[in-house]
Design a protein around this motif. Structure first.
Motif, PDB file in Angstrom:
ATOM      1  N   UNK A  31      -2.533  -3.672 -11.060  1.00 17.25           N
ATOM      2  CA  UNK A  31      -2.991  -2.560 -10.227  1.00 17.25           C
ATOM      3  C   UNK A  31      -3.197  -1.284 -11.046  1.00 17.25           C
ATOM      4  N   UNK A  32      -2.386  -1.111 -12.086  1.00 18.64           N
ATOM      5  CA  UNK A  32      -2.461   0.129 -12.867  1.00 18.64           C
ATOM      6  C   UNK A  32      -3.552   0.106 -13.933  1.00 18.64           C
TER       7      UNK A  32
ATOM      8  N   UNK B 220      -5.942   3.099 -15.398  1.00 15.29           N
ATOM      9  CA  UNK B 220      -7.300   3.253 -14.883  1.00 15.29           C
ATOM     10  C   UNK B 220      -7.661   4.739 -14.830  1.00 15.29           C
ATOM     11  N   UNK B 221      -8.899   5.099 -15.206  1.00 16.94           N
ATOM     12  CA  UNK B 221      -9.271   6.525 -15.247  1.00 16.94           C
ATOM     13  C   UNK B 221      -9.024   7.252 -13.931  1.00 16.94           C
TER      14      UNK B 221
ATOM     15  N   UNK C  95      -9.665  -7.135  -7.229  1.00 16.53           N
ATOM     16  CA  UNK C  95      -9.179  -5.758  -7.255  1.00 16.53           C
ATOM     17  C   UNK C  95      -7.746  -5.578  -6.774  1.00 16.53           C
ATOM     18  N   UNK C  96      -7.276  -6.458  -5.897  1.00 18.96           N
ATOM     19  CA  UNK C  96      -5.945  -6.249  -5.328  1.00 18.96           C
ATOM     20  C   UNK C  96      -5.487  -7.446  -4.544  1.00 18.96           C
TER      21      UNK C  96
ATOM     22  N   UNK D 197       0.830  -1.208   0.000  1.00 23.50           N
ATOM     23  CA  UNK D 197       0.000   0.000   0.000  1.00 23.50           C
ATOM     24  C   UNK D 197       0.861   1.254   0.000  1.00 23.50           C
ATOM     25  N   UNK D 198       1.886   1.270   0.851  1.00 23.83           N
ATOM     26  CA  UNK D 198       2.777   2.423   0.891  1.00 23.83           C
ATOM     27  C   UNK D 198       3.541   2.560  -0.422  1.00 23.83           C
ATOM     28  N   UNK D 199       3.928   1.424  -0.988  1.00 18.51           N
ATOM     29  CA  UNK D 199       4.673   1.459  -2.246  1.00 18.51           C
ATOM     30  C   UNK D 199       3.798   1.982  -3.381  1.00 18.51           C
ATOM     31  N   UNK D 200       2.531   1.613  -3.376  1.00 15.96           N
ATOM     32  CA  UNK D 200       1.621   2.115  -4.414  1.00 15.96           C
ATOM     33  C   UNK D 200       1.436   3.623  -4.290  1.00 15.96           C
TER      34      UNK D 200
END
Length: 462
Positions: A157-158, A210-211, A84-85, A47-50
């Motif tokens: 993820x992207x 992703x938009x 989703x993840x 999460x922090x890396x994203x």
């Protein structure tokens, strides 16, 4: 000018590059790759890396017109995902699994031809991580959509598309046989086939950003997201894109990694340091690896370079040798872990210590080369080539090859960036290399032969 954003995930640090379409680095951001102790096990903070990645894309996007994004990473990271993840945290590959998982995995991992690597420590293999997750968290595992190697996790993820990719799976995952170009029997035996999405080429555009992420980063809604690639395979691709073949690449860093496009090696036979990866087309890429950078550091200590031909001549004339191995890993010589030593008249001379360490690292690299089929062209890159003598030593030890040195420190990023233009490229990608100068070097072939004689009997001793 359009730019490519390359997200390079290392074990210790992560980097985000803006590059030209030809792979030249325009700008670089970096940060530690943070690891949390638990629960449920030691894991990376995805999460922090994203958040860092998206902030970095927004930052770079203010100065560069980012047209495509591609991720590359080491081969020991994977994530169990749902729709989703991540369903479970990403296991730190240096984390030991439970003892029963380790023992049972060793019995089921299959032959070397299937594995393509030795059985490594910790949780270095994606298949071993999957077995741990399946046993420890069966409900999460049963509800998973896929298990993704790191480059494909970040692409997912992207852009939301889950894909497999051959260079990532062939890099010690034990899920894919690079020699046979097929999933391993372990995948079928464990009924994991549904967790491996269909393969897509590393250079393929999986979708657009992703938009909501495009808006958050201030990037175009048409920003392409590529499938992604294993880091060493990206560096190898850089030379393939430049039109080189009949090729062996020796990359130097913490690991010395040698990869070749040559055939003629028995990929069913396991040997110390041997591996089998794949290139972007899925062809087998025989390889060798050893922790040469750490061995170099153990010998050089506080001494700093540069290495000199004068010191090299003194070392060779005095028959002073460094013998493996200083680390906990046997490396190329079984039975040598933590038995490394320096022998000879100059063993205690600090004035030659750095040159001696560099020569030792070159000996290790040359041992890797001797374990692979000879190729017409040998390219050397990475951290150790910053000292000109390293490339010169390998050139002197391989007089039958065309030896080239690439001093660009961003080989992985350059290769990954070149993927964005793979399907449009009509000629060789640019490449800046040079031939090492071997003027003034002593005759190193007798020294090399003596060093090998010293290593082999000793390494076989119990």
């Amino acid at each position: 000018m359009s730019a490519v954003a390359v997200f390079d995930i290392g074990k210790t640090n992560v980097k985000l590059f803006a590059t030209t379409a030809d792979g030249a680095v325009l700008e670089e951001l970096s940060a530690p790759n943070c690891v949390l102790d638990g629960p449920p096990y030691r894991h990376h903070d995805l999460a922090a890396l994203e958040d860092w990645l998206l902030a970095g894309l927004a930052d770079l996007g203010r100065r560069h017109s980012i047209e495509a994004i591609v991720a590359c990473s080491h081969g020991s990271g994977g994530v169990l995902v749902g729709e989703d993840g991540a369903l479970m945290p990403m296991i730190d590959y240096e984390q030991d699994p439970p003892a029963d998982v380790a023992v049972d995995y060793a019995a089921m991992a299959g032959s070397f031809r299937e594995r393509g690597s030795a059985l490594m420590l910790g949780s270095a293999h994606l298949a071993r991580q999957m077995l741990w997750l399946e046993r420890g968290w069966p409900d999460a595992f049963a509800g998973a959509r896929a298990f993704l190697a790191l480059p494909q996790y970040w692409a997912f993820r992207l852009c939301g598309v889950a894909a497999g990719e051959v260079t990532s799976l062939a890099a010690q995952s034990h899920l894919w046989s690079g020699a046979d170009g097929a999933p391993t029997r372990l995948v079928k035996d464990r009924a994991w086939t549904h967790l491996l999405p269909p393969l897509r080429p590393a250079y393929e555009t999986l979708g657009t950003l992703k938009p909501e992420l495009a808006r958050r980063c201030g990037l175009s809604a048409e920003t392409r997201v590529l499938c992604g690639i294993h880091d060493s395979s990206a560096n190898f691709y850089r030379y393939q894109a430049a039109g080189l073949s009949d090729l062996t690449v020796v990359s130097t860093g913490t690991w010395i990694v040698a990869l070749t496009d040559r055939t003629g090696i028995d990929l069913s036979e396991e040997a110390p340091g041997r591996s089998c990866n794949a290139d972007v087309a899925g062809r087998p890429v025989p390889g060798m690896l050893t922790m040469g950078g750490r061995e170099f550091a153990a010998v050089s200590g506080v001494e700093r370079g540069p290495a000199t031909s004068k010191a090299l001549s003194r070392i060779v004339a005095s028959r002073t040798f460094v013998l493996p191995s200083f680390g906990a890993d046997d490396g190329l010589f079984p039975g040598t872990s933590r038995r490394g030593s320096v022998r000879g008249p100059l063993a205690g001379d600090p004035s030659v210590r750095f040159t001696l360490a560099l020569l030792y690292a070159a000996m290790l690299a040359n041992q890797c080369l001797r374990m692979l089929p000879a190729s017409r062209t040998l390219v050397i890159d990475g951290g150790l080539v910053r000292d000109p003598l390293f490339g010169a030593i390998l050139a002197a030890l391989n007089p039958g090859a065309r030896v080239l040195v690439n001093r660009d420190a961003h080989g992985t990023a350059a290769g990954a960036a070149l993927l964005a233009g793979h399907e449009m490229r009509r000629g060789p990608a640019p490449l800046s290399v040079e031939m090492p100068d071997i003027t003034g070097l002593p005759d190193l072939l007798p020294y090399w032969s003596h060093w090998r004689d010293l290593c082999h009997p000793w390494s076989q001793a119990s």
